[in-house]
Design a protein around this motif. Structure first.
Motif, PDB file in Angstrom:
ATOM      1  N   MET A   1       4.111   1.533  -9.256  1.00 41.87           N
ATOM      2  CA  MET A   1       5.253   0.627  -9.345  1.00 41.87           C
ATOM      3  C   MET A   1       5.542   0.002  -7.985  1.00 41.87           C
ATOM      4  N   ALA A   2       5.557   0.797  -6.953  1.00 36.11           N
ATOM      5  CA  ALA A   2       5.771   0.292  -5.606  1.00 36.11           C
ATOM      6  C   ALA A   2       4.463   0.264  -4.872  1.00 36.11           C
ATOM      7  N   GLU A  10       9.515  -2.968   0.779  1.00 37.31           N
ATOM      8  CA  GLU A  10       8.567  -2.310  -0.102  1.00 37.31           C
ATOM      9  C   GLU A  10       8.250  -3.209  -1.281  1.00 37.31           C
ATOM     10  N   TYR A  12       7.017  -4.388  -4.972  1.00 33.97           N
ATOM     11  CA  TYR A  12       7.154  -3.805  -6.301  1.00 33.97           C
ATOM     12  C   TYR A  12       6.675  -4.799  -7.353  1.00 33.97           C
ATOM     13  N   SER A  13       6.456  -4.300  -8.557  1.00 32.64           N
ATOM     14  CA  SER A  13       5.911  -5.122  -9.631  1.00 32.64           C
ATOM     15  C   SER A  13       6.968  -6.110 -10.126  1.00 32.64           C
ATOM     16  N   VAL A  16       9.769  -4.423 -12.094  1.00 38.46           N
ATOM     17  CA  VAL A  16      10.758  -3.736 -11.260  1.00 38.46           C
ATOM     18  C   VAL A  16      11.716  -4.762 -10.666  1.00 38.46           C
ATOM     19  N   THR A 313       5.070  -8.425  -6.226  1.00 40.14           N
ATOM     20  CA  THR A 313       3.643  -8.503  -5.918  1.00 40.14           C
ATOM     21  C   THR A 313       2.976  -9.725  -6.537  1.00 40.14           C
TER      22      THR A 313
END
Length: 511
Positions: A1-2, A10, A12-13, A16, A313
């Motif tokens: 996920m991260a 950070e 993330y998808s 998320v 991402t």
């Protein structure tokens, strides 16, 4: 996920990111929405909520703007397009700097073969750069977090930048005033109910501020006492920096969804058992002013989009994910508000919806009653310091001079004081949360949600054409790329401003 951690935070998808945006938008405004629905009528409320959330189009050309096949949230896509244009300019400047560094290094070399090789390498690079300057989609990849203030400084003139910060500051002041009033109001409602009725029925009943609460103390006195305690406990955070709130935010998000789920389920159970007391009207236009402000406030997220979108991402289907988010949020608001207005009488709905559940006949478990009654206290208290520091930093940015620094007294005393005092004074004068939310959303919220994104996308398009040439393709451009939509948003914002102002004047005249 991260994923990996970069300077943007950070990664993330996209899904998320969808959850983060959902959590950001669904906040305090949702708790004031049921009363606004009951006041304006359920049909008018539903139509206005849908209209403020979406625009229907089938082709993104002006000639086909009435075809109902696809929806998207217009001004959110404007902000995303401006973010991509800002990233393109930053990327291009970096590429130019690298090229200058390469040229400088090669000019100091003494070896003729090395010089010849470097010249060939530069010759190979220049055509690539020129092609990219004419519009390579990679330039518009959103990799740098460019906040709205930075975008304003890139695309607006000095007057526009000052107006931008003025609008943001007014909105943040409204936010803090709402928070400063909501916490003492909730504490006053719950504590006065405990003092007057152990079952908590009093918390559901309408009261005057002059009614007694604790012995000789009136409800207004108790409210002001709680406001003073709230200010003394959380006010000092405005004088310092607030960091590392990740786990605190996770905890408050969890509490929020537990509270919302409990309220929706309890309301549905009461309605299913035939105990619903609400009979909301179809339409009551006298309540549209506050409803409009509440709806705008409840959909606010444009000012935080850079922090939310940049770490995603994959941005290939960003517009569709934003669309899905708004559909889910709309469905949630409709579910929460409709269960509320059909469960409780309109004249008994309180500004803070959670307080309607402080009754034994609604909630039999005392712990649940207290949890719902004090829910705004826990969640809002964690957000107040963050908003205060954000407002203080915006004041600093507005008056900042290039290369200059502030004296210690100005930096550590004056800015925090002008951040804290106005919202506390407003909360001291009134705890009418519906009006506070309505005015904040109708004025400052309209500027942030409509006016600023419209001017941002208009100016960034002109700058992009000047910098990269006509025909440049911004891969994250808004589907609403026709100039008509910019004018339409500005016209709608101006109409809303006139409508709300006229409604306030008429309301005051009747009083």
């Amino acid at each position: 996920m991260a994923g990996e951690i970069t300077e943007t935070g950070e990664l993330y998808s996209p899904y998320v990111g969808l959850v983060y945006m959902f959590n950001l938008i669904v906040g305090t405004g949702a708790l004031t929405m049921p009363k606004a629905f009951a006041t304006a009528g359920w049909l008018v409320s539903l139509v206005l909520l849908v209209f403020l959330g979406f625009m229907r189009v089938c082709d993104w050309d002006l000639t086909a703007c009435l075809c109902p096949s696809k929806e998207s949230f217009m001004t959110t896509t404007f902000v995303v397009e401006a973010m991509a244009a800002a990233n393109a300019q930053l990327h291009w400047k970096r590429m130019e700097n690298h090229q200058k560094e390469d040229d400088g290094d090669s000019s100091t070399a003494s070896d003729s073969d090395s010089l010849l090789q470097d010249s060939h390498e530069r010759a190979e690079k220049r055509p690539i750069l020129s092609v990219q300057r004419r519009g390579s989609p990679n330039l518009f990849e959103i990799t740098d977090r460019v906040e709205m203030g930075q975008m304003a400084s890139m695309f607006f003139n000095k007057v526009g930048v000052n107006l931008f910060y003025f609008c943001i500051i007014i909105y943040l002041y409204g936010d803090l005033a709402i928070y400063a009033a909501a916490v003492p109001f909730s504490l006053m409602q719950v504590s006065c109910a405990i003092d007057n009725d152990s079952c908590g029925v009093e918390a559901h009943t309408k009261h005057n501020d002059t009614d007694l609460c604790w012995g000789p103390l009136r409800r207004a006195d108790v409210y002001h006492i709680y406001l003073a305690v709230f200010t003394l406990l959380l006010g000092p955070f405005a004088f310092f920096d607030v960091q590392k709130t990740k786990y605190l935010q996770i905890l408050t998000s969890l509490m929020r969804w537990i509270a919302f789920a409990i309220m929706i389920v309890l309301a549905l159970v009461r309605i299913g058992r035939g105990q619903g007391q609400g009979h909301p009207p179809l339409a009551d236009f006298s309540g549209v002013r506050n409803l409009f402000g509440v709806c705008v406030y409840s959909f606010m997220c444009q000012h935080s989009l850079p922090s939310l979108i940049t770490p995603v991402t994959s941005k290939r289907r960003l517009t569709r994910l934003v669309l899905l988010d708004y559909v889910l949020i709309l469905a949630f608001y409709v579910l929460l508000s409709f269960t509320a207005v059909f469960c409780f009488r309109g004249d008994s709905l309180l500004d803070m919806y959670t307080l309607n559940f402080a009754r034994c006949d609604v909630v039999g478990v005392a712990a649940v009653r207290f949890f719902l009654g004090l829910f705004p206290v826990f969640t809002i208290s964690t957000n107040f310091p963050i908003i205060a520091v954000t407002l203080r930093n915006n004041w600093k940015t507005l008056f900042h001079r290039e290369g200059g620094t502030y004296p210690w007294v100005v930096d550590r005393v004056v800015f925090p004081t002008i951040t804290l005092m106005p919202p506390v004074l407003v909360a001291f004068c009134t705890h009418d949360l519906e009006s506070l939310v309505g005015i904040t959303g109708a004025y400052a919220g309209t500027g942030i949600q409509y006016v600023i994104p419209a001017f941002l996308v208009h100016c960034c398009r002109k700058d992009t054409q000047l910098a990269f040439g006509h025909g440049t393709l911004n891969k994250h451009r808004s589907p609403f790329r026709h100039t008509f939509w910019v004018g339409f948003v500005l016209l709608w914002a101006f109409s809303c401003f006139i409508f709300v102002t006229a409604n306030i004047v008429l309301s005051e005249t009747k009083l």
